[in-house]
Scaffold this motif. Structure first.
Motif, PDB file in Angstrom:
ATOM      1  N   LEU A   1      -1.623   8.966  -3.669  1.00  0.00           N
ATOM      2  CA  LEU A   1      -2.942  10.016  -2.416  1.00  0.00           C
ATOM      3  C   LEU A   1      -2.507  10.706  -2.362  1.00  0.00           C
ATOM      4  CD1 LEU A   1      -5.697   9.578  -1.367  1.00  0.00           C
ATOM      5  CD2 LEU A   1      -4.560   8.773   0.280  1.00  0.00           C
TER       6      LEU A   1
ATOM      7  N   GLU B   1      -7.715  10.985   5.249  1.00  0.00           N
ATOM      8  CA  GLU B   1      -6.610   9.436   3.907  1.00  0.00           C
ATOM      9  C   GLU B   1      -6.720   8.339   5.096  1.00  0.00           C
ATOM     10  OE1 GLU B   1      -2.116  11.261   4.125  1.00  0.00           O
ATOM     11  OE2 GLU B   1      -1.970   8.698   5.037  1.00  0.00           O
TER      12      GLU B   1
ATOM     13  N   ARG C   1      -0.152   4.845  -1.026  1.00  0.00           N
ATOM     14  CA  ARG C   1      -0.473   6.219   0.083  1.00  0.00           C
ATOM     15  C   ARG C   1       0.433   7.704  -1.043  1.00  0.00           C
ATOM     16  NH1 ARG C   1      -1.424   5.924   5.470  1.00  0.00           N
ATOM     17  NH2 ARG C   1      -1.153   3.992   5.408  1.00  0.00           N
TER      18      ARG C   1
ATOM     19  N   SER D   1      -7.354   0.215  -1.307  1.00  0.00           N
ATOM     20  CA  SER D   1      -6.901  -0.939  -0.901  1.00  0.00           C
ATOM     21  C   SER D   1      -7.884  -2.117  -1.098  1.00  0.00           C
ATOM     22  CB  SER D   1      -5.828  -1.584   0.001  1.00  0.00           C
ATOM     23  OG  SER D   1      -6.669  -0.963   2.027  1.00  0.00           O
TER      24      SER D   1
ATOM     25  N   MET E   1      -7.224   5.170   2.002  1.00  0.00           N
ATOM     26  CA  MET E   1      -6.473   4.318   1.512  1.00  0.00           C
ATOM     27  C   MET E   1      -6.888   2.908   2.186  1.00  0.00           C
ATOM     28  SD  MET E   1      -3.705   5.050   1.150  1.00  0.00           S
ATOM     29  CE  MET E   1      -3.042   3.536   1.391  1.00  0.00           C
ATOM     30  N   ASP E   2      -8.637   2.771   2.769  1.00  0.00           N
ATOM     31  CA  ASP E   2      -9.268   1.705   3.166  1.00  0.00           C
ATOM     32  C   ASP E   2      -9.584   1.717   1.848  1.00  0.00           C
ATOM     33  OD1 ASP E   2      -8.015   0.656   5.350  1.00  0.00           O
ATOM     34  OD2 ASP E   2      -9.621   1.323   6.525  1.00  0.00           O
TER      35      ASP E   2
ATOM     36  N   THR F   1       0.794  -1.116  -0.272  1.00  0.00           N
ATOM     37  CA  THR F   1      -0.142   0.222   0.315  1.00  0.00           C
ATOM     38  C   THR F   1       0.726   0.694  -0.001  1.00  0.00           C
ATOM     39  OG1 THR F   1      -0.125  -0.503   3.055  1.00  0.00           O
ATOM     40  CG2 THR F   1      -1.778  -1.293   1.081  1.00  0.00           C
TER      41      THR F   1
END
Lengths: 227, 227
Positions: free
Chosen positions: A152, A166, A149, A174, A170-171, A145
């Protein structure tokens, strides 16, 4: 319980695009043996699943004595962790290199997400193994990830993305990509699922629908075979 | 490899809100034994993980002879499937009932997603078990995603959502919520992660940022304890 065995005819070990150049590199003997063991382990784990594969089977497939295997990996957990980190390192580096020239974070995000889904289509058994091991090995999840990240954060800086938090973003990235890899590997996804999923993720990151879809439809940059 | 054992101090079996009414219901003896076995299996599986738990341990915890256990579940796979379907059925029915009165598909989606994440916070060990078994048992995944799929379709009909494809939207919903449950269960998520994640999913389904966040922030309807 048997979702992996249903795919047995479609199983393959590493995706061809991730196969490593065997020749032309001089490695110390210990490192050569380690790589031989990891390559054999990927084959056995892909066919048998991480729960059923034994150290004996892996030593036999690698053509080394069990004592040699245990000299490199003290336990099966050590071996799984070694395999996972090797796969993650190889995979993430190659994918990141393939879009290193792209400056727009939104396009980088779409390429990365589509590339993982593409790999699941190329090698379903391998993808299910990565998802299976990945869940159990936090360092793998962290490594995999890390590039998303960075993209992002770049997109927030470039004002391409606007997110509620954030951690939630991320959840989203991924979780959605893992689930899409699973759907594709199990043969449950429609054609061009990679494009629809990449567009959906970009929308979740705050982009307008039309722009998200247009970006997700762009041709993928080349992913050269290892050589 | 050891992500579950790190949580051993926070482990608990079923979330209190899902505990079943033991008294007041008359069940045939065979069904009573089956439930007793499933309840014991949930406890053992939560503490040991599905890979390590043995049929012997589960029989002992259920206080039945191993032969009785095998009379109900021929193999460990049968037992895992039984546990998974029982959990899914109980869980999905209770969650769906808690928002049966809500008419707006977008609000239904936010409530359902937040409720799963709330359960992971209430009972981390239980959530990791559900995620672990769920991946291996396709009927569980189907049951758990069935209500989300119905809410997604309702939202498309109500013109609340606009998606690139239904398959991508389903991977978004189930992937993001699973990953968020894992983040929360592992103690990696910030406060109010349920709200941020629900808002992010609504945006991925095509809603405007402000409306998504306002909807995700509404108070959850009550989730009455079983009784």
């Amino acid at each position: 319980m048997d979702s992996q065995s249903k795919n047995v005819n479609r199983l393959s070990a590493l995706p061809p695009a991730l196969a490593e150049a065997a020749a032309g590199r001089r490695l110390a003997k210990r490192e050569r043996t380690r790589r031989q063991v990891i390559a054999a382990a990927i084959g056995v784990l892909t066919q048998r699943g991480s729960a059923l594969a034994t150290m004996q089977e892996i030593a036999a497939a690698a053509d080394v004595a069990p004592a040699t295997l245990y000299n490199h990996f003290r336990t099966k957990d050590d071996l799984l962790q070694g395999v996972a980190l090797h796969v993650a390192e190889t995979l993430c580096r190659r994918i990141a290199e393939s879009y290193a020239h792209v400056r727009d974070a939104a396009e980088r995000m779409a390429i990365g997400n589509r590339r993982y889904i593409w790999l699941a289509e190329q090698s379903p058994g391998w993808a299910l193994l990565v998802l299976d091991i990945g869940l159990a090995v936090p360092p793998l999840a962290q490594r995999v990830t890390q590039d998303a990240r960075a993209d992002l954060r770049l997109g927030l800086k470039q004002k391409r993305f606007r997110v509620a938090s954030e951690a939630a973003a991320m959840d989203l990235i991924s979780g959605t990509v893992s689930q899409a890899m699973r759907s594709v590997a199990l043969g449950l996804a429609p054609a061009r699922h990679d494009v629809a999923v990449a567009a959906t993720v970009l929308r979740g990151l705050g982009m307008a629908a039309d722009e998200a879809l247009a970006l997700a439809r762009r041709p993928l940059p080349e992913f050269p075979a290892a050589g």
